[in-house]
Design a protein around this motif. Structure first.
Motif, PDB file in Angstrom:
ATOM      1  N   UNK A 203       0.789  -1.231   0.000  1.00 38.16           N
ATOM      2  CA  UNK A 203       0.000   0.000   0.000  1.00 38.16           C
ATOM      3  C   UNK A 203       0.822   1.283   0.000  1.00 38.16           C
ATOM      4  N   UNK A 204       2.154   1.185   0.085  1.00 40.33           N
ATOM      5  CA  UNK A 204       2.995   2.391   0.073  1.00 40.33           C
ATOM      6  C   UNK A 204       3.274   2.802  -1.366  1.00 40.33           C
ATOM      7  N   UNK A 205       3.003   4.054  -1.684  1.00 40.56           N
ATOM      8  CA  UNK A 205       3.343   4.605  -2.992  1.00 40.56           C
ATOM      9  C   UNK A 205       4.531   5.532  -2.799  1.00 40.56           C
ATOM     10  N   UNK A 206       5.697   5.079  -3.207  1.00 40.57           N
ATOM     11  CA  UNK A 206       6.937   5.832  -3.009  1.00 40.57           C
ATOM     12  C   UNK A 206       7.312   6.583  -4.280  1.00 40.57           C
ATOM     13  N   UNK A 207       8.246   7.541  -4.129  1.00 45.40           N
ATOM     14  CA  UNK A 207       8.646   8.344  -5.283  1.00 45.40           C
ATOM     15  C   UNK A 207       9.576   7.583  -6.217  1.00 45.40           C
TER      16      UNK A 207
ATOM     17  N   UNK B 121       9.723   2.402   2.491  1.00 48.74           N
ATOM     18  CA  UNK B 121       8.933   2.806   3.656  1.00 48.74           C
ATOM     19  C   UNK B 121       9.373   4.146   4.220  1.00 48.74           C
ATOM     20  N   UNK B 122      10.618   4.539   3.966  1.00 46.84           N
ATOM     21  CA  UNK B 122      11.146   5.804   4.477  1.00 46.84           C
ATOM     22  C   UNK B 122      11.149   6.907   3.427  1.00 46.84           C
ATOM     23  N   UNK B 123      10.545   6.671   2.283  1.00 46.23           N
ATOM     24  CA  UNK B 123      10.486   7.654   1.195  1.00 46.23           C
ATOM     25  C   UNK B 123      10.058   9.021   1.733  1.00 46.23           C
ATOM     26  N   UNK B 124      10.748  10.067   1.313  1.00 46.16           N
ATOM     27  CA  UNK B 124      10.475  11.408   1.847  1.00 46.16           C
ATOM     28  C   UNK B 124       9.154  11.980   1.354  1.00 46.16           C
ATOM     29  N   UNK B 125       8.590  11.407   0.301  1.00 47.90           N
ATOM     30  CA  UNK B 125       7.306  11.908  -0.205  1.00 47.90           C
ATOM     31  C   UNK B 125       6.292  10.773  -0.358  1.00 47.90           C
ATOM     32  N   UNK B 126       6.390   9.779   0.498  1.00 44.35           N
ATOM     33  CA  UNK B 126       5.516   8.618   0.407  1.00 44.35           C
ATOM     34  C   UNK B 126       4.060   9.000   0.616  1.00 44.35           C
TER      35      UNK B 126
END
Length: 348
Positions: free
Chosen positions: A85-89, A101-106
Motif C-alpha cells: 500500500x505504500x506509494x513511493x517516489x 517505507x522511508x520515502x520522503x514523499x511517500x
C-alpha cells in the motif's frame, strides 16, 4: 456504494458514495476482505492530521480485479490480489536504497487515497506500474490474505533482529501484531517465546499459537521478576515492544539480557511521545535498540509468500467477520480483548 468514511475524531460514518471510476492506468478491485488495523482504531479514537477528510479507511485487504485500464499490468481481470500500500517516489535516496517505507514523499492507501472499507477500491496507476499488486495463487482465503500487509510490517522489524535457535524472545503486547511477532520468532527458530500483556483476555487468546507461555503485567512489577526467573536471571535475548506504551518500552530494557536486541515496534502517541528509560541498561548491558516503521516492498513480498505457503497460521488470527455496517463493533471488540483480528466483508 456504501463505505466507511472518516470525517474526523470519533466520526466514522457508513454512508453512500459514488462507485469509483477508472482513469488510464488504474485498476478496480472488488474487496472480499479488509481487516481492521490498530491504526484504524487509533485514527477513529484520536483522529489523524495526515488524513484530509472525507476519506475511506481500510488498508489490509484482499480483492478481485474486476476492471483494468492498464494493459501492461502484472495482474488481469479475475485475479485475486493483495496490495503493497505504500506509494513511493522511487527517486529519493531511501527509495534508491530499497527502503521505500522511508520515502520522503511517500503516500499510502487509506491516508492519501481511498481505502478498502468499501465494496470497491481503485488502485492508483503508479502503484500498478510499480508492481504493487500481488496475485494470490493458492487457496488461502481472502480473510487470511488480508494479513499480508500487517505481517509485512512485522517482517520489516525482524530483518534486523536476527532471531535464531539460541534466542529467548519476549514480546510485550498480546494483540494481533504481538502475536505475529511471536509466531514469526518461532518460525525463525527461537528457543523460547513468551508474551506479556496487561489484559488477561488477550493473553488467553495466545494459547492458539505455538508459544511457550504468557505473563500478565501488573503495576507492582511482578512480571519483571517472573521474566528474570524464566531466564535464570539472565534476561531475554530479544525483546519486542508491540504496543504503544512508554511503560512497556521501559520494561523492555529491564527484562533484556546482556547483549540483547530490543525492538520498539509500536510508536507512542504524538501528543506524548516521550518515555522515561533507564539508559544505564543500554550502557552496562550493551543493548542494541532499534525501531521499525511500515514495510519495504521486499517485506510485503516475504509476508505474501509466507501466508500463501500455509506455514504462517493466518486462520488462527481472524476471530470475527462483520459486515461493513457493523464496523464500529470491531473497535469495541478490539479494545476489550474479545477479538484478536476482525475482518470486514463489504460484500455482506
Amino acid at each position: 456504494m456504501k463505505a466507511a468514511i472518516y470525517h474526523g475524531k470519533e466520526d466514522l460514518r457508513v454512508e453512500n458514495i459514488a462507485d469509483p471510476s477508472l482513469a488510464e492506468g488504474e485498476i478496480l478491485l472488488a474487496i472480499e476482505a479488509c481487516s481492521v488495523c490498530g491504526t484504524d482504531l487509533r485514527t477513529y479514537r484520536n483522529g489523524d492530521k495526515k488524513i484530509t477528510p472525507p476519506r475511506v479507511l481500510g488498508h489490509e485487504f484482499c480483492g478481485k480485479v474486476i476492471e483494468s485500464r492498464n494493459p501492461s499490468a502484472n495482474v488481469q481481470v479475475g485475479d485475486r490480489v493483495v496490495m503493497y500500500i505504500v506509494l513511493s517516489c522511487g527517486e529519493c535516496k531511501y527509495c534508491r536504497a530499497g527502503r521505500e517505507n522511508l520515502c520522503i514523499s511517500r503516500t499510502t492507501m487509506s491516508y492519501h487515497y481511498d481505502g478498502a472499507f468499501a465494496p470497491y477500491v481503485k488502485v492508483p496507476a503508479r502503484a500498478v506500474q510499480r508492481g504493487s499488486l500481488f496475485k494470490v495463487t493458492t487457496d488461502q482465503s481472502s480473510q487470511q490474505m488480508s494479513l499480508a500487509e500487517p505481517l509485512g510490517c512485522v517482517t520489516n522489524a525482524h530483518t534486523h533482529l536476527g532471531i535464531g535457535l539460541q534466542d529467548r524472545v519476549a514480546v510485550i503486547g498480546a494483540g494481533p501484531i504481538g502475536a505475529m511477532h511471536a509466531v514469526l520468532a518461532r518460525l525463525q527458530g527461537a528457543q523460547s517465546v513468551h508474551l506479556f500483556d496487561i489484559n488477561q483476555k488477550r493473553l488467553d487468546m495466545m494459547t492458539r499459537f505455538d508459544i511457550d507461555g504468557t505473563i500478565l503485567s501488573d503495576q507492582e512489577g511482578s512480571h519483571l521478576a517472573e521474566a528474570l526467573e524464566l531466564t535464570a536471571g539472565e534476561g531475554f535475548d530479544v525483546v519486542i515492544v508491540a504496543v504503544s506504551s512508554a511503560l512497556a518500552q521501559a520494561d523492555a530494557l529491564e527484562i533484556a539480557g546482556k547483549g540483547a536486541r530490543v525492538e520498539f515496534f509500536g510508536g507512542l502517541p504524538k501528543s506524548n511521545p516521550t518515555a522515561l528509560l533507564n539508559t544505564n541498561h543500554l550502557h552496562y548491558k550493551e543493548l542494541m535498540v532499534s525501531g521499525s516503521y511500515s514495510e519495504k516492498i521486499s517485506d510485503f513480498r516475504t509476508a505474501y509468500h509466507l501466508i500463501q505457503s500455509g506455514r504462517f497460521p493466518a486462520d488462527r488470527f481472524i476471530t470475527h467477520e462483520l459486515p461493513l455496517d457493523r464496523i464500529h463493533e470491531a473497535f469495541t471488540m478490539m479494545e476489550s480483548g474479545e477479538a484478536l483480528k476482525v475482518c470486514i466483508n463489504p460484500q455482506l
